[in-house]
Design an enzyme around this catalytic site. Structure first.
Site, PDB file in Angstrom:
ATOM      1  N   TYR A 239     -38.240   1.852 -23.047  1.00  0.00           N
ATOM      2  CA  TYR A 239     -37.108   1.148 -23.668  1.00  0.00           C
ATOM      3  C   TYR A 239     -37.558   0.245 -24.812  1.00  0.00           C
ATOM      4  CZ  TYR A 239     -35.223   2.729 -19.197  1.00  0.00           C
ATOM      5  OH  TYR A 239     -34.880   3.486 -18.109  1.00  0.00           O
ATOM      6  N   HIS A 240     -38.447   0.796 -25.669  1.00  0.00           N
ATOM      7  CA  HIS A 240     -38.954   0.046 -26.815  1.00  0.00           C
ATOM      8  C   HIS A 240     -38.700   0.774 -28.138  1.00  0.00           C
ATOM      9  CE1 HIS A 240     -42.145  -1.730 -23.836  1.00  0.00           C
ATOM     10  NE2 HIS A 240     -40.939  -2.243 -23.657  1.00  0.00           N
ATOM     11  N   PRO A 241     -37.484   1.281 -28.375  1.00  0.00           N
ATOM     12  CA  PRO A 241     -37.231   1.917 -29.675  1.00  0.00           C
ATOM     13  C   PRO A 241     -37.397   0.902 -30.798  1.00  0.00           C
ATOM     14  CG  PRO A 241     -35.154   1.508 -28.541  1.00  0.00           C
ATOM     15  CD  PRO A 241     -36.259   1.202 -27.561  1.00  0.00           C
TER      16      PRO A 241
END
Length: 555
Positions: free
Chosen positions: A468-470
């Site tokens: 969850y690190h776009p």
């Protein structure tokens, strides 16, 4: 009547909350903050242990999914983004990692002048209130509370650190200070037992400022442009389209998915892409939505001999007791994200700074809480954190309500595949150390039969999940694919900036909330025309023999 403001900020997330605070601080500027979501006061957001709930709740998160990922057996990957005051800082895992010093030096090498580590460090300090007090690297008077949860009460946390040392790796007492590389305690954005989101840290103390207007339930439709100058923002509230004008600037802080999509909806982006989507081209800027990066991770799970893991706390009675204690005293298992030890290592000789990250968890359970091992177990989340694969966020149509297409191209680059092979083999070696002899009781996942490169690759394709690190989809720099300059101004458009994780040139080795907040702190000074904070020239501890060795117990 259309209202006029000095600044309009789109998105009350990790960056937007910081900007709202700093731009209204002197009382001279009238600021409008627009947020599609609503209140962040839910107990499930505020209680740290409930972290899996808001992320998977439509009310609090955009439930985006990627297009089929061709190098992950065509899986569609979940990509949630915060839709609430605080944005993704209100739904994330609360892990506080700044990244390695070299990550920010790399930004400058990519054309982001003035964003090297020594220039960024003062802004990390400015943002932070470190529970152990100020030093050269850590701040003590900032809005963002940072601590270690329950101080590693569970013995498994310390076993992980000891196992790392036994495997020949260094120990680091503070990976956010001089030395990231090594095994040590992990830090989290929790203050007095509650989630310390950007909303709680930066927005709650200033909501009564007369020069700040916050509108929730407001979905931005486009930036209003005239002669390549941002005039304001069109947005929708309760089904009605409204607009607001900006006398100084419009600032997009809608995140790595929202900001490039909003630029494209406004006619700013690649000409062919916009025309295909039926959007009138206002400014050809081919890098909008490109350069998209993310971290992948998987869970290395083991059975535990002793009944000391969180798997024994998943029943309704146990959960009720944990919740009741938290409500009454804001402590105990409810007041931590449970990731209390961690590590950062290099995958092989020739890698200059860490490219693998570990989060240790004294439980065997999915991150979303949906599936737990039946019995006691523990796991370590591991990922190769400096990917070379690149993707894109692409507008699908001119309808603002239609989600953009998201394609990360995870594991497209061969070096990313090699990195995950290293993750499997190095992690196995660490957990097999004697520090875990009293706890380890067999490998659950990947499973002892997964040994060859082909077997590991197949397992990884099926098991990896987004961390969850776009980020990086509106990168900062001066090349043809850069979207903003080093002042965060959109190339070719006056009075328009982007300030959020989308402007990272490359993804750092770590979780992204801390660097996103730092970027907003630093950008606020650029916006206000302030002199940047003085560089600290703080020493950085590196492995001097990185070209020859993969690990050493002393760096």
């Amino acid at each position: 009547m259309t209202q006029k403001y000095d600044y309009i900020i789109v998105g009350a997330g990790s960056a937007g909350c910081v900007l709202a605070n700093r731009l209204t601080e002197n009382g001279q500027h009238k600021v409008l903050l627009l947020e599609t979501g609503g209140s962040d006061k839910s107990i499930f957001i505020q209680m740290p242990t409930a972290l899996s709930i808001p992320m998977n709740t439509d009310k609090y998160a955009w439930q985006f999914h990627t297009e089929p990922e061709p190098y992950l057996d065509n899986r569609k990957m979940h990509c949630p983004r915060g839709k609430v005051l605080g944005g993704s800082s209100s739904i994330n895992g609360m892990v506080y990692v700044r990244g390695h010093a070299k990550d920010f030096d790399e930004w400058q090498q990519h054309g982001a002048q003035g964003w090297d580590y020594q220039s960024c460090l003062p802004y990390f300090k400015k943002a932070e209130s470190w529970y152990l007090g100020e030093n050269t690297y850590r701040g003590s008077e900032g809005p963002l509370g940072v601590n270690n949860g329950n101080e590693m009460e569970n013995p498994l946390y310390r076993a992980f650190i000891e196992a790392g040392q036994q495997a020949g790796y260094a120990k680091t007492n503070d990976y956010n200070a001089a030395q990231q590389e090594g095994f040590g305690p992990m830090h989290m954005t929790i203050k007095n037992g509650r989630r310390c989101s950007a909303s709680r840290a930066y927005l709650d103390p200033i909501k009564r400022r007369s020069n700040l207007t916050i509108i929730t339930g407001a979905q931005a439709q486009k930036v209003l442009l005239q002669n390549k100058q941002a005039q304001g923002v069109e947005f929708k509230v309760n089904g009605k389209v409204q607009s607001a004008l900006a006398k100084r600037e419009v600032i997009l802080s809608a995140g790595p998915i929202g900001s490039p999509h909003l630029l494209q909806l406004s006619g700013i982006g690649d000409k062919e892409t916009l025309e295909k989507a039926g959007v009138e081209v206002q400014h050809h800027l081919p890098g909008v939505g490109q350069n998209l990066q993310d971290h992948l991770e998987f869970y290395f799970q083991y059975k535990c001999k002793q009944p000391i893991t969180l798997n024994g706390k998943l029943g309704l009675i146990s959960k009720g007791l944990i919740g009741a204690r938290w409500i009454l005293s804001k402590d105990g298992l409810g007041a931590t994200n449970h990731f209390e030890s961690c590590a950062f290592i290099r995958s092989k000789p020739g890698v200059e700074w860490p490219d693998i990250q570990y989060h240790f968890l004294p439980a065997a359970i999915r991150y979303d809480g949906k599936s737990a091992f039946d019995g006691h177990g523990f796991q370590v989340h591991v990922g190769h954190n400096k990917p070379k694969s690149r993707g894109a966020v692409t507008i699908a149509s001119s309808d603002p309500d239609e989600a953009p297409k998201i394609q990360f191209n995870y594991l497209q680059h061969p070096e990313d595949i090699e990195g995950f092979r290293a993750c499997v083999r190095l992690t196995r070696e660490i957990i097999e150390q004697s520090a875990f002899d009293d706890y380890r009781d067999g490998e659950i996942q990947p499973g002892k039969d997964i040994q060859t490169d082909e077997q590991i690759d197949a397992f990884v394709r099926q098991a990896v999940e987004s961390a969850y690190h776009p980020s990086c989809s509106c990168k900062m720099g001066e090349d043809d694919m850069a979207v903003v300059d080093s002042q965060t101004k959109v190339h070719g458009i006056n009075s328009l900036r982007v300030v959020d994780s989308s402007i990272f040139p490359t993804i750092p080795n770590g979780n992204l909330n801390a660097p996103t907040i730092m970027v907003a702190e630093k950008a606020a000074d650029h916006i206000l025309g302030k002199t940047p904070l003085n560089n600290l020239n703080a020493p950085v501890v590196m492995e001097s023999q990185w070209q020859q060795v993969q690990r050493r117990s002393e760096i």
